[in-house]
Scaffold this motif. Structure first.
Motif, PDB file in Angstrom:
ATOM      1  N   ASN A 153       0.896  -1.149   0.000  1.00 41.77           N
ATOM      2  CA  ASN A 153       0.000   0.000   0.000  1.00 41.77           C
ATOM      3  C   ASN A 153       0.942   1.207   0.000  1.00 41.77           C
ATOM      4  OD1 ASN A 153       0.974   0.237   2.596  1.00 41.77           O
ATOM      5  ND2 ASN A 153      -0.889  -0.545   3.553  1.00 41.77           N
ATOM      6  N   GLU A 155       1.987   3.271   2.202  1.00 43.78           N
ATOM      7  CA  GLU A 155       2.968   3.342   3.279  1.00 43.78           C
ATOM      8  C   GLU A 155       4.088   2.319   3.084  1.00 43.78           C
ATOM      9  OE1 GLU A 155       1.326   2.854   7.170  1.00 43.78           O
ATOM     10  OE2 GLU A 155       3.287   3.220   8.106  1.00 43.78           O
ATOM     11  N   GLU A 367      -5.489   4.630   1.688  1.00 46.26           N
ATOM     12  CA  GLU A 367      -4.154   4.185   2.129  1.00 46.26           C
ATOM     13  C   GLU A 367      -3.479   3.268   1.091  1.00 46.26           C
ATOM     14  OE1 GLU A 367      -7.062   3.583   3.695  1.00 46.26           O
ATOM     15  OE2 GLU A 367      -7.121   1.601   4.639  1.00 46.26           O
ATOM     16  N   ASN A 368      -4.242   2.799   0.095  1.00 46.72           N
ATOM     17  CA  ASN A 368      -3.642   1.969  -0.951  1.00 46.72           C
ATOM     18  C   ASN A 368      -3.195   2.778  -2.159  1.00 46.72           C
ATOM     19  OD1 ASN A 368      -4.233  -0.113   0.729  1.00 46.72           O
ATOM     20  ND2 ASN A 368      -5.974  -0.896  -0.445  1.00 46.72           N
TER      21      ASN A 368
END
Ligand SMILES: C[N+](C)(C)CCCC[C@H](N)C(=O)O
Ligand SMILES: O=C(O)CCC(=O)C(=O)O
Ligand SMILES: [Fe+2]
Length: 421
Positions: A153, A155, A367-368
């Motif tokens: 993802n 992050e 978040e992806n």
């Protein structure tokens, strides 16, 4: 039930022990270094180094290197590597498989050190090294890890700090190329930096790792928002995440993007790891994952603008899985180009929409989403079988060039550099 299985297993072991058993001598240095662990070691070492085999009525059973393998007799005859059956210069089979009796059984089987000898009814002898069998058997293959990948993802990708490869090192050194391909295989995206912002240089990069796949868009393409083609890509509109050429029977393997110019605002590129999202679906709703891998869909490209007349159709499920190890290898996701669904009855259609929604929710989780602004000099390679791309709407003049690559040839380059692909 459990007892039954146990006794069955026990019987099998007994069977195995009736066959030939050898305990190859341990190499001396290992013996010494492992001596303090003698009790524990003796158990595991004898297990892994023992070879036991058994000739059954319809198959050959072999236990070696902690693997129990079963071989069909036609398979054993078919894979004979003797000079008359296999040309080791060309790595091609010379044996005509259709000439093998489907009821063939070896006359005799003999083991010498680590080589098995099968003598067939016509006197022909086939030799197999035990390690070759482990490597090439179905059971041995199953133990092998699938293509190493890091699902990401935003992050995970950003924390990994994957370095871009410099144009010169990419073009002129095998290390540079290998580093690039390693990143590309792991993450499904990779960047090359300091590339002169021209179509010719972009083409040179592409040719370094693969063959360019010429399509209806040309060999190298070069596009602005001039609607020169009948597709939203040729406008200033935003494009939601998708994979390209879903309407080809085999979607293009890799997409190369190089933004040569942008005088305006917006136009960032969105990247989403489709395999990461699919993995979430598999965890949360395995039956939906399965449905997405089974229901075939049509995607379509119909163009009727200026001189361009095209009608492309590709059929396949959203998630494409290798049937033998359940590995996901291709995601076909493009809501713009998805055609009328007429391949499944209404109740399946409804379940499919539910599953598609689950996948879409995963693909759309903020978040992806990994956002990048493509700049002249920084070339992006995208695995179009895995990573979805999209773009933000934009203003002003924006020029993008790039091409598609054939996937087989990228993997070929990677293998020649010693990478697993
Ligand atoms: C990349 N390039 C501008 C040449 C083609 C764009 C293709 C767009 C099409 N809707 C698809 O997703 O396949
Ligand atoms: O304009 C872009 O950044 C990408 C458009 C797109 O999806 C494509 O060309 O395949
Ligand atoms: Fe696209």
């Amino acid at each position: 039930m459990w007892y039954h299985r146990l006794s069955h297993l026990h019987g099998r072991l007994q069977d195995l022990l009736k066959g030939g058993v050898i305990y190859p001598a341990l190499p001396q240095p290992n013996f010494k270094s492992l001596l303090p662990l003698a009790v524990h070691w003796h158990h595991t070492a004898s297990k892994s180094l023992t070879c036991a085999w058994q000739q059954h009525e319809d198959h050959f059973e072999l236990k070696y290197a902690n693997t129990v393998m079963r071989f069909d007799y036609v398979w054993l005859r078919d894979h004979c590597r003797s000079a008359s059956c296999y040309n080791s210069k060309t790595h091609q089979r010379s044996l005509d498989t259709a000439s093998v009796d489907l009821c063939i059984k070896p006359k005799t089987i003999r083991l010498d050190e680590t080589t098995l000898f099968f003598t067939w009814p016509d006197g022909h002898v086939t030799k197999y090294d035990l390690n070759w069998l482990v490597k090439n058997s179905y059971e041995g293959q199953k133990q092998k890890v699938i293509q190493p990948r890091i699902l990401w993802n935003a992050e995970i990708y950003q924390q990994a700090q994957v370095p871009s490869v410099d144009c010169q090192s990419f073009l002129e050194t095998n290390e540079g190329l290998k580093k690039f391909l390693q990143n590309f295989l792991l993450y499904g995206i990779a960047f090359v930096e300091n590339v002169p912002p021209t179509q010719e240089h972009t083409e040179k990069l592409a040719e370094r790792i693969s063959l360019i796949r010429e399509t209806i868009y040309g060999r190298m393409w070069y596009f602005t928002s001039d609607f020169s083609r009948g597709d939203t890509a040729y406008t200033k509109l935003a494009l939601d995440r998708h994979t390209d050429t879903t309407y080809f029977q085999e979607p293009c393997g890799i997409q190369v993007f190089h933004c040569l110019k942008h005088e305006g605002t917006g136009g960032r590129t969105l990247l989403v790891d489709g395999f990461y999202a699919a993995e979430q679906v598999l965890q949360k709703a395995p039956e939906e994952f399965e449905l997405l891998s089974k229901v075939p869909l049509k995607h379509e490209y119909i163009e009727d603008v200026g001189e361009c007349h095209n009608h492309m159709i590709g059929v396949g499920p959203v998630l494409n899985i290798y049937p033998w190890n359940k590995e996901l290898y291709l995601i076909r996701y493009n809501n713009y180009d998805r055609a009328v669904i007429n391949t499944v009855p209404y109740d399946v259609v409804h379940r499919w929409y539910t599953a598609h929604r689950t996948l879409t929710i995963e693909l759309r989780r903020p978040e992806n989403e990994f956002w990048v602004k493509l700049k002249p000099g920084r070339v992006l390679f995208i695995d179009n079988w895995r990573v979805l791309h999209g773009r933000e709407c934009f203003t002003g003049y924006r020029q993008l060039c790039g091409c598609y690559l054939t996937r087989d040839d990228v993997l070929n380059t990677a293998r020649l550099l010693g990478l697993q692909a």
